[in-house]
Design a protein around this motif. Structure first.
Motif, PDB file in Angstrom:
ATOM      1  N   HIS A  62      27.799   2.074 -57.057  1.00 24.53           N
ATOM      2  CA  HIS A  62      28.917   2.777 -57.841  1.00 24.53           C
ATOM      3  C   HIS A  62      29.283   2.354 -59.236  1.00 24.53           C
ATOM      4  O   HIS A  62      29.899   3.029 -60.111  1.00 24.53           O
ATOM      5  CB  HIS A  62      30.092   2.392 -56.863  1.00 24.53           C
ATOM      6  N   PHE A  63      28.883   1.050 -59.424  1.00 22.37           N
ATOM      7  CA  PHE A  63      29.315   0.723 -60.959  1.00 22.37           C
ATOM      8  C   PHE A  63      28.303   0.689 -61.728  1.00 22.37           C
ATOM      9  O   PHE A  63      28.147   0.298 -62.883  1.00 22.37           O
ATOM     10  CB  PHE A  63      29.996  -0.749 -60.893  1.00 22.37           C
ATOM     11  N   GLY A  64      26.879   0.690 -61.224  1.00 25.17           N
ATOM     12  CA  GLY A  64      25.569   0.615 -61.807  1.00 25.17           C
ATOM     13  C   GLY A  64      24.977  -0.948 -61.939  1.00 25.17           C
ATOM     14  O   GLY A  64      23.783  -0.960 -61.801  1.00 25.17           O
ATOM     15  N   SER A  65      25.850  -2.039 -61.940  1.00 28.40           N
ATOM     16  CA  SER A  65      25.332  -3.062 -61.763  1.00 28.40           C
ATOM     17  C   SER A  65      26.276  -4.112 -61.481  1.00 28.40           C
ATOM     18  O   SER A  65      27.555  -4.072 -61.811  1.00 28.40           O
ATOM     19  CB  SER A  65      24.473  -3.534 -63.335  1.00 28.40           C
ATOM     20  N   ARG A  66      25.836  -5.438 -61.364  1.00 27.69           N
ATOM     21  CA  ARG A  66      26.985  -6.526 -61.299  1.00 27.69           C
ATOM     22  C   ARG A  66      27.580  -6.584 -62.641  1.00 27.69           C
ATOM     23  O   ARG A  66      28.943  -6.824 -62.698  1.00 27.69           O
ATOM     24  CB  ARG A  66      26.036  -7.837 -60.812  1.00 27.69           C
ATOM     25  N   GLU A  67      26.931  -6.558 -63.664  1.00 25.39           N
ATOM     26  CA  GLU A  67      27.307  -6.791 -64.958  1.00 25.39           C
ATOM     27  C   GLU A  67      28.508  -5.727 -65.435  1.00 25.39           C
ATOM     28  O   GLU A  67      29.603  -5.916 -66.001  1.00 25.39           O
ATOM     29  CB  GLU A  67      26.233  -6.749 -66.070  1.00 25.39           C
ATOM     30  N   ALA A  68      28.182  -4.470 -64.914  1.00 21.85           N
ATOM     31  CA  ALA A  68      29.140  -3.573 -65.158  1.00 21.85           C
ATOM     32  C   ALA A  68      30.547  -3.580 -64.339  1.00 21.85           C
ATOM     33  O   ALA A  68      31.445  -3.251 -64.775  1.00 21.85           O
ATOM     34  CB  ALA A  68      28.486  -1.686 -64.853  1.00 21.85           C
ATOM     35  N   LEU A  69      29.957  -3.883 -63.088  1.00 23.69           N
ATOM     36  CA  LEU A  69      31.207  -4.408 -62.365  1.00 23.69           C
ATOM     37  C   LEU A  69      32.263  -5.418 -62.963  1.00 23.69           C
ATOM     38  O   LEU A  69      33.577  -5.206 -63.169  1.00 23.69           O
ATOM     39  CB  LEU A  69      30.924  -4.724 -60.951  1.00 23.69           C
ATOM     40  N   LEU A  70      31.591  -6.313 -63.546  1.00 20.97           N
ATOM     41  CA  LEU A  70      32.310  -7.254 -64.337  1.00 20.97           C
ATOM     42  C   LEU A  70      33.038  -7.035 -65.639  1.00 20.97           C
ATOM     43  O   LEU A  70      34.208  -7.066 -65.991  1.00 20.97           O
ATOM     44  CB  LEU A  70      31.464  -8.931 -64.544  1.00 20.97           C
ATOM     45  N   ASP A  71      32.068  -5.896 -66.222  1.00 22.47           N
ATOM     46  CA  ASP A  71      32.685  -5.435 -67.468  1.00 22.47           C
ATOM     47  C   ASP A  71      33.740  -4.569 -67.172  1.00 22.47           C
ATOM     48  O   ASP A  71      34.789  -4.560 -67.870  1.00 22.47           O
ATOM     49  CB  ASP A  71      31.897  -4.427 -68.309  1.00 22.47           C
ATOM     50  N   ALA A  72      33.859  -4.055 -66.095  1.00 21.58           N
ATOM     51  CA  ALA A  72      34.935  -3.006 -65.726  1.00 21.58           C
ATOM     52  C   ALA A  72      36.367  -3.837 -65.460  1.00 21.58           C
ATOM     53  O   ALA A  72      37.314  -3.525 -65.867  1.00 21.58           O
ATOM     54  CB  ALA A  72      34.619  -2.073 -64.358  1.00 21.58           C
ATOM     55  N   ALA A  73      36.027  -4.921 -64.724  1.00 17.95           N
ATOM     56  CA  ALA A  73      37.091  -5.972 -64.317  1.00 17.95           C
ATOM     57  C   ALA A  73      37.893  -6.565 -65.627  1.00 17.95           C
ATOM     58  O   ALA A  73      38.863  -6.628 -66.002  1.00 17.95           O
ATOM     59  CB  ALA A  73      36.600  -7.004 -63.388  1.00 17.95           C
ATOM     60  N   TRP A  74      36.836  -6.937 -66.621  1.00 14.39           N
ATOM     61  CA  TRP A  74      37.517  -7.444 -67.789  1.00 14.39           C
ATOM     62  C   TRP A  74      38.116  -6.466 -68.678  1.00 14.39           C
ATOM     63  O   TRP A  74      38.993  -6.749 -69.250  1.00 14.39           O
ATOM     64  CB  TRP A  74      36.181  -8.233 -68.616  1.00 14.39           C
ATOM     65  N   GLY A  75      37.531  -5.221 -68.801  1.00 17.28           N
ATOM     66  CA  GLY A  75      38.093  -4.247 -69.503  1.00 17.28           C
ATOM     67  C   GLY A  75      39.480  -3.980 -68.920  1.00 17.28           C
ATOM     68  O   GLY A  75      40.500  -3.241 -69.775  1.00 17.28           O
ATOM     69  N   ALA A  76      39.636  -3.970 -67.499  1.00 16.78           N
ATOM     70  CA  ALA A  76      41.057  -3.752 -67.195  1.00 16.78           C
ATOM     71  C   ALA A  76      41.956  -4.929 -67.307  1.00 16.78           C
ATOM     72  O   ALA A  76      43.336  -4.645 -67.937  1.00 16.78           O
ATOM     73  CB  ALA A  76      41.091  -3.651 -65.635  1.00 16.78           C
ATOM     74  N   VAL A  77      41.526  -6.085 -67.349  1.00 17.81           N
ATOM     75  CA  VAL A  77      42.307  -7.369 -67.927  1.00 17.81           C
ATOM     76  C   VAL A  77      42.793  -7.164 -69.301  1.00 17.81           C
ATOM     77  O   VAL A  77      43.784  -7.493 -69.892  1.00 17.81           O
ATOM     78  CB  VAL A  77      41.436  -8.560 -67.555  1.00 17.81           C
ATOM     79  N   LEU A  78      41.604  -6.848 -70.159  1.00 16.18           N
ATOM     80  CA  LEU A  78      41.809  -6.678 -71.631  1.00 16.18           C
ATOM     81  C   LEU A  78      43.134  -5.592 -71.892  1.00 16.18           C
ATOM     82  O   LEU A  78      43.924  -5.811 -72.739  1.00 16.18           O
ATOM     83  CB  LEU A  78      40.516  -6.243 -72.281  1.00 16.18           C
ATOM     84  N   ASP A  79      42.891  -4.608 -71.155  1.00 18.57           N
ATOM     85  CA  ASP A  79      44.088  -3.606 -71.329  1.00 18.57           C
ATOM     86  C   ASP A  79      45.359  -4.311 -71.018  1.00 18.57           C
ATOM     87  O   ASP A  79      46.383  -4.056 -71.809  1.00 18.57           O
ATOM     88  CB  ASP A  79      43.692  -2.290 -70.453  1.00 18.57           C
ATOM     89  N   ASP A  80      45.336  -4.959 -69.873  1.00 19.22           N
ATOM     90  CA  ASP A  80      46.830  -5.290 -69.752  1.00 19.22           C
ATOM     91  C   ASP A  80      47.226  -6.440 -70.655  1.00 19.22           C
ATOM     92  O   ASP A  80      48.309  -6.597 -71.125  1.00 19.22           O
ATOM     93  CB  ASP A  80      46.605  -6.366 -68.043  1.00 19.22           C
ATOM     94  N   VAL A  81      46.213  -7.368 -71.316  1.00 20.26           N
ATOM     95  CA  VAL A  81      46.375  -8.466 -72.313  1.00 20.26           C
ATOM     96  C   VAL A  81      47.121  -7.522 -73.505  1.00 20.26           C
ATOM     97  O   VAL A  81      47.832  -8.178 -74.133  1.00 20.26           O
ATOM     98  CB  VAL A  81      45.194  -9.188 -72.636  1.00 20.26           C
ATOM     99  N   LEU A  82      46.298  -6.524 -73.927  1.00 25.47           N
ATOM    100  CA  LEU A  82      47.003  -5.864 -75.066  1.00 25.47           C
ATOM    101  C   LEU A  82      48.259  -5.111 -75.144  1.00 25.47           C
ATOM    102  O   LEU A  82      49.000  -5.102 -75.877  1.00 25.47           O
ATOM    103  CB  LEU A  82      46.084  -4.667 -75.587  1.00 25.47           C
ATOM    104  N   ALA A  83      48.458  -4.737 -73.695  1.00 25.52           N
ATOM    105  CA  ALA A  83      49.737  -4.221 -73.413  1.00 25.52           C
ATOM    106  C   ALA A  83      50.715  -5.312 -73.590  1.00 25.52           C
ATOM    107  O   ALA A  83      52.083  -5.096 -73.972  1.00 25.52           O
ATOM    108  CB  ALA A  83      49.847  -3.706 -72.038  1.00 25.52           C
ATOM    109  N   GLU A  84      50.502  -6.354 -72.980  1.00 21.45           N
ATOM    110  CA  GLU A  84      51.402  -7.802 -72.872  1.00 21.45           C
ATOM    111  C   GLU A  84      51.723  -8.079 -74.332  1.00 21.45           C
ATOM    112  O   GLU A  84      52.871  -8.600 -74.626  1.00 21.45           O
ATOM    113  CB  GLU A  84      51.097  -8.948 -72.298  1.00 21.45           C
ATOM    114  N   ARG A  85      50.910  -8.085 -75.321  1.00 14.43           N
ATOM    115  CA  ARG A  85      51.231  -8.519 -76.505  1.00 14.43           C
ATOM    116  C   ARG A  85      51.639  -7.401 -77.356  1.00 14.43           C
ATOM    117  O   ARG A  85      51.554  -7.584 -78.838  1.00 14.43           O
ATOM    118  CB  ARG A  85      49.994  -9.341 -77.166  1.00 14.43           C
ATOM    119  N   THR A  86      51.923  -6.195 -77.297  1.00 14.69           N
ATOM    120  CA  THR A  86      52.251  -5.215 -77.966  1.00 14.69           C
ATOM    121  C   THR A  86      53.720  -5.399 -78.431  1.00 14.69           C
ATOM    122  O   THR A  86      54.793  -5.267 -77.526  1.00 14.69           O
ATOM    123  CB  THR A  86      52.204  -3.828 -77.398  1.00 14.69           C
ATOM    124  N   VAL A  87      53.928  -5.327 -79.906  1.00  7.73           N
ATOM    125  CA  VAL A  87      55.205  -5.587 -80.277  1.00  7.73           C
ATOM    126  C   VAL A  87      55.440  -4.800 -81.695  1.00  7.73           C
ATOM    127  O   VAL A  87      54.240  -4.491 -82.214  1.00  7.73           O
ATOM    128  CB  VAL A  87      55.501  -6.963 -80.502  1.00  7.73           C
TER     129      VAL A  87
END
Length: 185
Positions: A62-87
């Motif tokens: 579904h994700f292509g690889s373990r690395e792609a799964l972790l990349d998808a998880a990190w991408g979601a966290v990064l989106d959250d981080v950027l939203a948290e720090r938007t001012v």
């Protein structure tokens, strides 16, 4: 199902695994009992997935690889981080409030990644990205308050990057035990 097609239950379970991987980047550290519960839940999910599909590889497919799964998880966290720090640019009070709230929520996670970056390539990549993003954030937020150009501007930018770094937060909040209001001021 044809090759590459995924049934609805598998997709739901795959997203559950993505959520579990995302939780690995969570700012909250689980208690030993919570860790046991998560491990038991993961074992049940894997057992159920094996029973339903006869192989766990479907999730990775579904994700292509373990690395792609972790990349998808990190991408979601990064989106959250950027939203948290938007001012708004130039709003120092809002910037400090957002940054401190961000560190209160994710500071321990970031410090854990920083501790692992020497030995773990994925942690190193995340930390390098974080340093670049933090410097760009400082430039965006405080750029209007900096000298217009030259080495003085760079020196002031460097100083602001250090003052707003997660290690500064750690020293003030965790080591010195200062309250949030004192760190903010």
């Amino acid at each position: 199902l044809g090759r590459g097609e995924i049934s609805r239950p598998v997709t739901v379970k795959a997203h559950g695994f993505s959520a579990a991987a995302r939780a690995a980047y969570s700012p909250e550290r689980p208690t030993p009992q919570e860790a046991k519960d998560v491990a038991a839940g993961a074992r049940r999910a894997i057992r159920d997935l094996r029973r339903d599909l006869a192989r766990v590889k479907t999730v990775l497919r579904h994700f292509g690889s373990r690395e792609a799964l972790l990349d998808a998880a990190w991408g979601a966290v990064l989106d959250d981080v950027l939203a948290e720090r938007t001012v708004p640019p130039g709003d120092v009070d809002a910037a400090m409030t957002a940054l401190i709230e961000h560190y209160e929520r994710r500071g321990e996670m970031v410090l854990g990644l920083l501790a692992e970056e020497t030995d773990e390539p994925r942690a190193r990549q995340i930390c390098e990205s974080g340093r670049s993003l933090h410097r760009a954030w400082v430039q965006d937020v405080f750029g209007g308050h900096l000298p217009p150009q030259g080495s003085t501007r760079i020196a002031h930018l460097d100083a602001l990057v250090v003052v707003t770094d997660v290690y500064s937060w750690k020293i003030l909040r965790r080591d010195a035990g200062l309250p949030v209001a004192a760190v903010h001021d």
